[in-house]
Structures are given as C-alpha cells and as structure tokens.
Design an enzyme around this catalytic site. Structure first.
Site, mmCIF file in Angstrom:
data_model
loop_
_atom_site.group_PDB
_atom_site.id
_atom_site.type_symbol
_atom_site.label_atom_id
_atom_site.label_comp_id
_atom_site.label_asym_id
_atom_site.label_seq_id
_atom_site.Cartn_x
_atom_site.Cartn_y
_atom_site.Cartn_z
ATOM 1 N N ASP A 1 0.845 -1.195 0.000
ATOM 2 C CA ASP A 1 0.000 0.000 0.000
ATOM 3 C C ASP A 1 0.882 1.248 0.000
ATOM 4 O O ASP A 1 0.571 2.246 -0.635
ATOM 5 C CB ASP A 1 -0.884 0.030 1.249
ATOM 6 C CG ASP A 1 -1.971 -1.033 1.189
ATOM 7 O OD1 ASP A 1 -1.985 -1.802 0.200
ATOM 8 O OD2 ASP A 1 -2.786 -1.093 2.124
ATOM 9 N N TYR B 1 2.196 1.970 -3.381
ATOM 10 C CA TYR B 1 1.088 2.430 -4.223
ATOM 11 C C TYR B 1 0.805 3.904 -3.938
ATOM 12 O O TYR B 1 0.674 4.722 -4.856
ATOM 13 C CB TYR B 1 -0.152 1.570 -3.944
ATOM 14 C CG TYR B 1 -1.360 1.953 -4.766
ATOM 15 C CD1 TYR B 1 -1.549 1.434 -6.047
ATOM 16 C CD2 TYR B 1 -2.310 2.843 -4.264
ATOM 17 C CE1 TYR B 1 -2.644 1.782 -6.808
ATOM 18 C CE2 TYR B 1 -3.415 3.202 -5.019
ATOM 19 C CZ TYR B 1 -3.582 2.672 -6.290
ATOM 20 O OH TYR B 1 -4.670 3.025 -7.032
ATOM 21 N N GLU C 1 -28.274 -15.098 -10.748
ATOM 22 C CA GLU C 1 -27.246 -14.283 -10.107
ATOM 23 C C GLU C 1 -27.758 -13.689 -8.808
ATOM 24 O O GLU C 1 -28.949 -13.445 -8.655
ATOM 25 C CB GLU C 1 -26.747 -13.174 -11.047
ATOM 26 C CG GLU C 1 -27.787 -12.540 -11.931
ATOM 27 C CD GLU C 1 -27.173 -11.640 -13.011
ATOM 28 O OE1 GLU C 1 -27.119 -10.441 -12.765
ATOM 29 O OE2 GLU C 1 -26.756 -12.153 -14.073
ATOM 30 N N LYS D 1 -28.953 -11.183 -6.101
ATOM 31 C CA LYS D 1 -29.496 -9.837 -6.157
ATOM 32 C C LYS D 1 -28.797 -9.047 -5.061
ATOM 33 O O LYS D 1 -29.007 -9.274 -3.871
ATOM 34 C CB LYS D 1 -31.007 -9.855 -5.933
ATOM 35 C CG LYS D 1 -31.626 -8.486 -6.081
ATOM 36 C CD LYS D 1 -33.144 -8.575 -6.110
ATOM 37 C CE LYS D 1 -33.771 -7.264 -6.521
ATOM 38 N NZ LYS D 1 -33.455 -6.152 -5.640
ATOM 39 N N ASP E 1 -27.593 -6.181 -2.602
ATOM 40 C CA ASP E 1 -28.371 -5.191 -1.867
ATOM 41 C C ASP E 1 -27.577 -3.893 -1.750
ATOM 42 O O ASP E 1 -26.935 -3.618 -0.748
ATOM 43 C CB ASP E 1 -28.723 -5.746 -0.489
ATOM 44 C CG ASP E 1 -29.924 -5.048 0.087
ATOM 45 O OD1 ASP E 1 -30.527 -4.219 -0.622
ATOM 46 O OD2 ASP E 1 -30.264 -5.327 1.246
ATOM 47 N N TYR F 1 -23.780 -5.828 -13.821
ATOM 48 C CA TYR F 1 -24.660 -6.938 -14.201
ATOM 49 C C TYR F 1 -25.305 -6.805 -15.576
ATOM 50 O O TYR F 1 -26.031 -7.701 -15.995
ATOM 51 C CB TYR F 1 -25.704 -7.238 -13.130
ATOM 52 C CG TYR F 1 -26.498 -6.047 -12.654
ATOM 53 C CD1 TYR F 1 -27.325 -5.322 -13.507
ATOM 54 C CD2 TYR F 1 -26.423 -5.650 -11.320
ATOM 55 C CE1 TYR F 1 -28.053 -4.245 -13.057
ATOM 56 C CE2 TYR F 1 -27.154 -4.566 -10.858
ATOM 57 C CZ TYR F 1 -27.964 -3.862 -11.731
ATOM 58 O OH TYR F 1 -28.668 -2.787 -11.288
ATOM 59 N N LYS G 1 -32.421 -14.528 -15.169
ATOM 60 C CA LYS G 1 -32.560 -13.805 -16.430
ATOM 61 C C LYS G 1 -32.485 -14.806 -17.576
ATOM 62 O O LYS G 1 -31.584 -15.659 -17.581
ATOM 63 C CB LYS G 1 -31.422 -12.782 -16.594
ATOM 64 C CG LYS G 1 -31.397 -11.732 -15.491
ATOM 65 C CD LYS G 1 -30.176 -10.830 -15.593
ATOM 66 C CE LYS G 1 -30.175 -9.839 -14.439
ATOM 67 N NZ LYS G 1 -28.933 -9.060 -14.360
ATOM 68 N N LYS H 1 -37.029 -13.246 -4.106
ATOM 69 C CA LYS H 1 -36.542 -12.614 -2.876
ATOM 70 C C LYS H 1 -36.315 -13.626 -1.749
ATOM 71 O O LYS H 1 -37.062 -14.591 -1.610
ATOM 72 C CB LYS H 1 -37.556 -11.562 -2.397
ATOM 73 C CG LYS H 1 -37.831 -10.450 -3.400
ATOM 74 C CD LYS H 1 -36.624 -9.584 -3.670
ATOM 75 C CE LYS H 1 -36.370 -8.571 -2.581
ATOM 76 N NZ LYS H 1 -37.236 -7.392 -2.629
ATOM 77 N N CYS I 1 -33.051 -2.681 41.731
ATOM 78 C CA CYS I 1 -33.365 -3.944 41.064
ATOM 79 C C CYS I 1 -34.881 -4.150 41.053
ATOM 80 O O CYS I 1 -35.526 -4.082 42.108
ATOM 81 C CB CYS I 1 -32.677 -5.097 41.803
ATOM 82 S SG CYS I 1 -33.195 -6.713 41.195
ATOM 83 N N CYS J 1 -35.591 -7.439 43.496
ATOM 84 C CA CYS J 1 -35.392 -7.470 44.950
ATOM 85 C C CYS J 1 -35.298 -6.080 45.565
ATOM 86 O O CYS J 1 -35.228 -5.946 46.777
ATOM 87 C CB CYS J 1 -34.146 -8.284 45.295
ATOM 88 S SG CYS J 1 -32.611 -7.456 44.842
ATOM 89 N N CYS K 1 -27.293 -5.649 39.862
ATOM 90 C CA CYS K 1 -28.065 -5.641 41.108
ATOM 91 C C CYS K 1 -27.106 -6.008 42.227
ATOM 92 O O CYS K 1 -26.370 -6.986 42.134
ATOM 93 C CB CYS K 1 -29.195 -6.657 41.029
ATOM 94 S SG CYS K 1 -29.817 -7.167 42.645
ATOM 95 N N CYS L 1 -31.259 -11.813 46.054
ATOM 96 C CA CYS L 1 -32.113 -11.417 44.932
ATOM 97 C C CYS L 1 -32.710 -12.665 44.293
ATOM 98 O O CYS L 1 -31.983 -13.543 43.814
ATOM 99 C CB CYS L 1 -31.314 -10.620 43.910
ATOM 100 S SG CYS L 1 -32.272 -10.240 42.425
HETATM 101 S S1 IVH Z 1 -30.919 -6.491 -13.376
HETATM 102 C C1 IVH Z 1 -33.800 -4.930 -16.191
HETATM 103 N N1 IVH Z 1 -29.344 -7.842 -11.768
HETATM 104 O O1 IVH Z 1 -32.337 -4.738 -8.272
HETATM 105 C C2 IVH Z 1 -32.968 -5.507 -15.141
HETATM 106 N N2 IVH Z 1 -30.548 -5.993 -10.904
HETATM 107 O O2 IVH Z 1 -35.287 -4.463 -8.366
HETATM 108 C C3 IVH Z 1 -32.716 -4.578 -14.055
HETATM 109 N N3 IVH Z 1 -30.115 -5.532 -8.542
HETATM 110 O O3 IVH Z 1 -32.511 -1.591 -9.736
HETATM 111 C C4 IVH Z 1 -31.686 -4.926 -13.131
HETATM 112 N N4 IVH Z 1 -28.670 -7.156 -8.243
HETATM 113 O O4 IVH Z 1 -30.446 -2.158 -8.366
HETATM 114 C C5 IVH Z 1 -30.211 -6.817 -11.894
HETATM 115 N N5 IVH Z 1 -27.907 -9.103 -10.443
HETATM 116 C C6 IVH Z 1 -28.760 -8.073 -10.590
HETATM 117 C C7 IVH Z 1 -29.074 -7.218 -9.515
HETATM 118 C C8 IVH Z 1 -29.989 -6.190 -9.711
HETATM 119 C C9 IVH Z 1 -29.298 -6.128 -7.683
HETATM 120 C C10 IVH Z 1 -30.994 -4.379 -8.220
HETATM 121 C C11 IVH Z 1 -30.854 -3.224 -9.168
HETATM 122 C C12 IVH Z 1 -32.235 -2.933 -9.691
HETATM 123 C C13 IVH Z 1 -33.093 -3.613 -8.663
HETATM 124 C C14 IVH Z 1 -34.381 -4.050 -9.314
#
Ligand code: IVH
Length: 675
Positions: free
Chosen positions: A35, A38, A118, A120, A122, A229, A294, A318, A412, A415, A430, A436
C-alpha cells in the site's frame, strides 16, 4: 527534452503503473506492491498534475481521490430507461414465471429455458458511460428515466475502470450495483462512532449515503465496491448473443462481475441455485436480498419484451427479509445470574429473518443512549443469518410526541437492592447477590442446564416454582428435594415426579469441568472451565490456587483469575460447594494435566471453533475428542483461531472466519483429524 515532454512521459508511465496495480488489487485481489508503494506512486502523480495541469485527463487515476465539492447534483436523462425487476417469493411464483415465458417467447412446453441465476445485490443501481473507452458519465437510477450525475463519486470506486482496453465499443454504458462489503461497513461504522458521527443502519444505507455525497473526497474514503450486471447503450450491436456472454465480455474489459453467478437449465435448477445461495448467504461478505433469474438468450429476451417498468424475461426471487419495522411496546430489564441488568425491548411481534421476534436485547445503558430508543418508537429490527435479532435504528419521524427518554432503573426490579454500575457505567448490576430472587433463579437455571449438570426435565418453569415455594434457594437444595415435594408441584404426576428425581440423582456423578461451569463463576464459561479442570484436576486444588497460579495459565487474564479467587473466598459459595459434596455430588478425579504433556499431543497449539450442525456426532462429542488430542476448542472466532470446522448451515462464525482469513474446513476434514 523540455520539462513538459519529460513530465508527459513520466505521467503516462505513472498512469499505466497505477492502473495496473489497482486492477491487481481491487479487481483481481492479488496485489504485487505494498500500500505504501502504491500511495507513493499516487502522490507522485498528484504532484506532477499540480505542476502541469494540462496532463490531468478524465481517466487519470488521480480522479480516484475525489474532486471539488458540488453545490448540487445535476441531472442525467438515461438514454435507455433503467428498469426494475418483478418480484417472486414462493417456488410457485418461479414456476409460473417460467411457464409464462414459454408462451411469451412461443416455446413448446418441453423446451428448457436457459437462465443466468445471479445474486441480487443489496446496494444501489448505477449507470456508467464510457465514450471511446474513457469513463465520461455515471448516474444513479433515480426514477428510472432521470438520475443524478454522480460521475466524480463513481470515479473514486477503485474497482471501476476509468479507461477500457483497446477494442472496447466506442459508446458503452454498463449498469451494476454499488455496495459495501461487511468488513468495510463495520470499520466505517466504528470510525463514525468514534468521531461522534452518524452510524449507518446497514451496508446498503452506508453505500447510498457514501455515493450520494456532494463532496466526492468523502466518497473516496468510503469502502465502496461494485458488480456490473448488464449493459445499457452499446454501439457494438454484435457485442453478445447471450447474457452470460455479455458478462464474460464485460469481465474481459476489466469490469468486476459477481463470481457467484451461474448458467442454469430450467426452473428446477433455478430453485436449486436459490437454495444453495440461501445456505451460503450468511457467509458472504456482502449482502444479497434474493436471486435474479434472467433468460440467457438475448433473442428470447427480445421476444419476451417488457411490462410497464420491468422486463418480462427476468425475475427477482426474494429471500425472507432480514429487516422489518415494528413498534416498541415496552422496555424492561432482566436480572441475570450474576446480577447483570440487561434492558430488553418488548416489541409488537414481527416476522423477520425467518423467525417471529418479540423481545430484543438492548445490551446496556450505553446502547439505549446510542439509539435513543423510547417506548412507542418505530424501530428497524434486523436478524441476519443466525445472529441474534437486534434493533439497528429508530425512525425518528414516526416518534409519538408523548415518547420520553428511557429512565434506567436505580433499583433492582426484582429485589429492590441498589443498582451499581461497572465498566465506565456501562454495565449495571443488582447489588442484592443471593438475596435477589432473580439471581437465585437464574443461577439455578444455569446449574441445571444441558452443558452444566444436565438435569433432564428441569425446565425454567419448574425452577421458578421451586424457588417461589421456598423449596430451593441454592443449587445444593436441589439434592434434598423429595419425591413428595416434586409431586405436589403444579403439573406433576407420579411418573413425571419420579423421572425428575431420577434425573437429579443421575446428575450427581458428573465431570469436574461441568461442575465448575455449573457453579457460575463470573466469566468462567465452558472453555475456561475445561482448562481449569484439566489443569487442577479437582476442586481442592483449584480452591487454593493463587491469583498468580491462575494467571500463569495460557488463557486466563487478571480479571478472570480474580473472579475465581474471589469466588472461592466467599463463605456462602464455599458452603454451597461443601453441601453439594455432602449431598453426593461427585466427579471422577482426572489426573491433572501437565503443560509439557499437552504439548506432546498431535493437536497441541490448535485453537478450533466448531460451528453449524455435524451429521456424524454432536458438537460436544467432537469437542471432547479434539481436546483429548490436545486442541483447544473455543466458542468464538478470533484472530487467534487456527481452524473453523463449519458444519451444515454454519452462519456468522464461518463468516467471521472468512473475514479474518482463518482456515475453514468441513466435517470430512474433522473426521480426518480425529482419525
Ligand atoms: S438487473 C432490467 N441484476 O435490483 C434488469 N438488478 O429491483 C434490471 N439488482 O434496480 C436490473 N442485483 O439495483 C439486476 N444481479 C442483478 C441485480 C440487480 C441487484 C438491483 C438493481 C435494480 C433492482 C431491481
């Protein structure tokens, strides 16, 4: 050669080198320089650009450190709208999605659709535009049509390439999710707390708060990451034929793509992937809230098309929510066996992280103050993996005007004795000791529990009744209970009373370590009790151990040593121990272990944590066998841990081990060790 020519050449060299090393570090996780080195390269670049501003280009890695603060974000209209996803929750939702797609694309029922499954992520969606290979614009999703210009901020994310290699499409928009890894999130929150700043409720909020900073220098200091993605605008119309090919090409251009995605055939494989990832979820170092399926073939995607704001060819499956909001109905305190007073929030029951939560510990006074939690508040409850539920934040906007700050009790509640505080006023206790009722009840519940004396059938309600009726006031009293006394308790019949008396009788012959643990010496847990038992072999030797002798043991510090000495100097404790002995409680005396013998054992020096379910044997048995081979088996993962055995559904401990780079192995490996 002029100065400018020299500077230009050196600048180009620095840019190349820094880009190379950032890719190794951030995208490939395989740094080749320290580091420090760098930072030195980066500093040289910054100095050079300060002297020759004409060298500063939009793709210079110096852009990573942030730019001048903005007064406000300007807006960017997405050339192609940024869509959202339809959601599914049950397996049947996914089956219906697949069946619908067959019709929409015009496929026969027995055609298997290939999907990319894939995680999802957060975090929050961003769009990044590259023109002639150079990052020129980045935007938030906004309402899907218009987002905010966060170009400077996105440039500070180390894994985002500022420049693409030769051969990239002339105009290429990529889309992905910006997120924060858990380790970075914890570190950030710690730093925020230490400097008296706002603590973030979860990694998603931290990522959002970091990305939407008008001062991109602040963003630069935040541990943001991204997975790409999809593509948006793409001047190369022949870029790919399938989604998986798109992702491969993006990865080849240097974009970070989630390594966990998988091409799967048909709906059953989708569901299998969902279950696999669900099991892995708690061990990932970033948060995911579901799986996205997808359709892989892009021509089939086009055939399926879109509804209002989401594609028909994708679905978000979900996971159960890990955070929910609910109301605080009350706050009260519990008194533990050592008198520790723990505040607890009584909640309007809420289903979160797979269980119904109605009580959540608030830990201590300081935590109540930190959250400023009040009766009547609306709070965010979080239960992730197998971690105990916690309140992570209060919705101040929903606070009723009548809500007043919580007054911590000064006496307490059980007691009436004074509450005293320790540890900078954080821990409340206590002062009633064994006068107690709560402490008496808790210490007896601990004594009879499975890992202690293991008195089968002696549940909490029975202990409460025994104490209430004055039949038991110390643990030694358990051993003079009569059949008639038990029979007279509510809910007992002949048979059940006999069984309980038999279980008490059976517990009399135990192991020294269990008895020690059962006594409830403050801060002497199972691991310490095991160690003390192995070292001293019998109660008399331990009783007369000095503070120094105890501290000489490998993992016993001054505080625990003092607790032990104090415990054995307390007349009432000594009398309980004598009574236990007189009433027949005994253990097999094992030869006291000599440290030099332990050092000879094959697993000497190993500090092992067992987590998750083992199929071949119980964790207690595994622990015994490992200890017999010289290993130390502890309950929590730290940097001293040498090995974590993760059984099925291992949760936060395995995650912690991964974070600390501690070796993780499975049950097969455990069996090899034991063999
Ligand atoms: S595809 C048309 N792939 O989820 C496709 N979205 O509820 C649109 N997200 O706004 C998104 N992981 O922020 C896609 N592997 C993933 C994702 C992903 C998270 C989120 C993304 C999107 C929201 C949709």
């Amino acid at each position: 050669m002029s100065d400018l020519t020299k500077a230009t050449a050196r600048h180009a060299e620095l840019v190349r080198e820094i880009n190379h090393h950032s890719r190794l570090y951030y995208t490939q996780d395989a740094p080749q320089i320290s580091d420090h080195d760098y930072d030195a390269l980066m500093q040289e670049l910054l100095t050079l650009e300060a002297e020759f501003p004409e060298l500063l280009s939009p793709d210079s890695p110096s852009q990573r450190v942030g730019a001048e603060p903005l007064a406000e974000f300007s807006q960017i209209t997405h050339e192609l709208p940024m869509l959202s996803l339809s959601n599914g929750f049950e397996d049947s939702d996914i089956q219906e999605f697949d069946a619908r797609l067959h019709k929409e694309i015009g496929l026969s029922e027995n055609t298997v659709i290939e999907y990319v499954a894939e995680p999802k992520l957060d975090g929050l969606a961003v769009s990044i535009l590259y023109v002639d290979g150079v990052l020129t614009h980045a935007a938030t999703r906004g309402d899907g049509r218009v987002g905010e210009d966060i170009t400077q901020n996105v440039k500070t994310i180390r894994s985002v390439p500022l420049k693409l290699p030769e051969g990239a499409p002339a105009r290429l928009e990529v889309r992905g999710e910006v997120f924060m890894r858990l380790a970075g999130f914890d570190e950030l929150n710690q730093a925020q707390a230490e400097s008296g700043k706002k603590v973030f409720v979860n990694p998603r909020n931290a990522a959002a708060g970091s990305l939407r900073q008008l001062d991109s220098k602040i963003t630069a200091g935040r541990p943001l990451d991204i997975f790409i993605y999809s593509t948006g605008v793409n001047s190369d119309s022949a870029f790919a034929d399938t989604h998986s090919q798109t992702l491969e090409k993006l990865a080849a251009l240097g974009f970070p793509v989630c390594p966990l995605l998988q091409v799967v055939n048909g709906v059953e494989a989708c569901l299998q992937y969902y279950r696999d990832m669900g099991a892995k979820r708690a061990r990932l170092d970033y948060e995911i809230d579901g799986i996205v399926y997808k359709v892989n073939r892009l021509d089939w995607q086009r055939a399926a098309g879109f509804i209002a704001k989401a594609p028909r060819w994708a679905l978000a499956h979900k996971f159960p929510a890990q955070e929910k909001t609910t109301q605080v109905n009350d706050i009260d305190v519990q008194v533990g066996r050592t008198g520790a007073i723990t505040p607890v929030a009584r909640l309007e029951p809420v289903f979160v992280g797979g269980v119904t939560v109605s009580n959540v510990t608030l830990h201590n006074k300081a935590e109540i103050a930190r959250l400023d939690i009040r009766v009547g508040d609306t709070v965010i409850v979080r239960r992730a993996g197998d971690v105990i539920p916690q309140i992570v934040g209060v919705n101040l906007e929903a606070r009723p005007s009548s809500a007043t700050p919580y007054d911590f009790p000064t006496h307490c509640p059980v007691c009436g004795s004074d509450v005293v505080t320790e540890g900078d006023g954080i821990i409340a206790r206590c002062s009633g000791g064994l006068t107690c009722g709560a402490q008496v009840r808790q210490s007896i519940k601990h004594f009879v529990s499975r890992k202690a004396m293991d008195i089968d059938g002696m549940g909490d309600k029975i202990v409460d009744a025994l104490v209430e009726q004055g039949l038991v006031s110390t643990v030694a009293d358990l051993y003079v209970l009569t059949f008639e006394q038990v029979l007279a308790l509510e809910g007992f019949a002949e048979k059940s009373a006999q069984n309980l008396i038999a279980a008490i009788e059976k517990s009399k012959l135990t192991e020294f370590a269990r008895l020690l643990y059962a006594l409830g010496i403050p801060q002497v847990g199972e691991t310490t009790a095991d160690q003390l038992a192995a070292h001293f072999g019998a109660m008399d030797a331990l009783k007369s151990a000095t503070q120094d002798a105890l501290e000489a043991l490998p993992d016993i510090g001054p505080v625990v040593a003092k607790n032990i000495v104090d415990f054995f100097h307390d007349a009432s404790n000594l009398s309980v121990i004598a009574q236990l002995h007189d009433r027949g409680v005994t253990y097999e005396v094992v030869a006291a272990q000599k440290p030099e013998d332990v050092a000879q054992l094959p697993l000497a020096g190993e500090i092992i944590v067992l987590t998750g379910a083992l199929s071949g044997m119980g964790r207690t048995e595994a622990k015994k066998r490992l200890q017999a081979l010289g290993a130390k088996v502890t309950g929590s993962v730290s940097k001293n841990t040498t090995l974590v055995i993760a059984g099925a559904d291992a949760g936060s401990k395995a995650a912690k081990a991964a974070e600390l780079d501690v070796r993780i192995e499975d049950e097969d490996y455990l069996n090899q060790l034991l063999a």
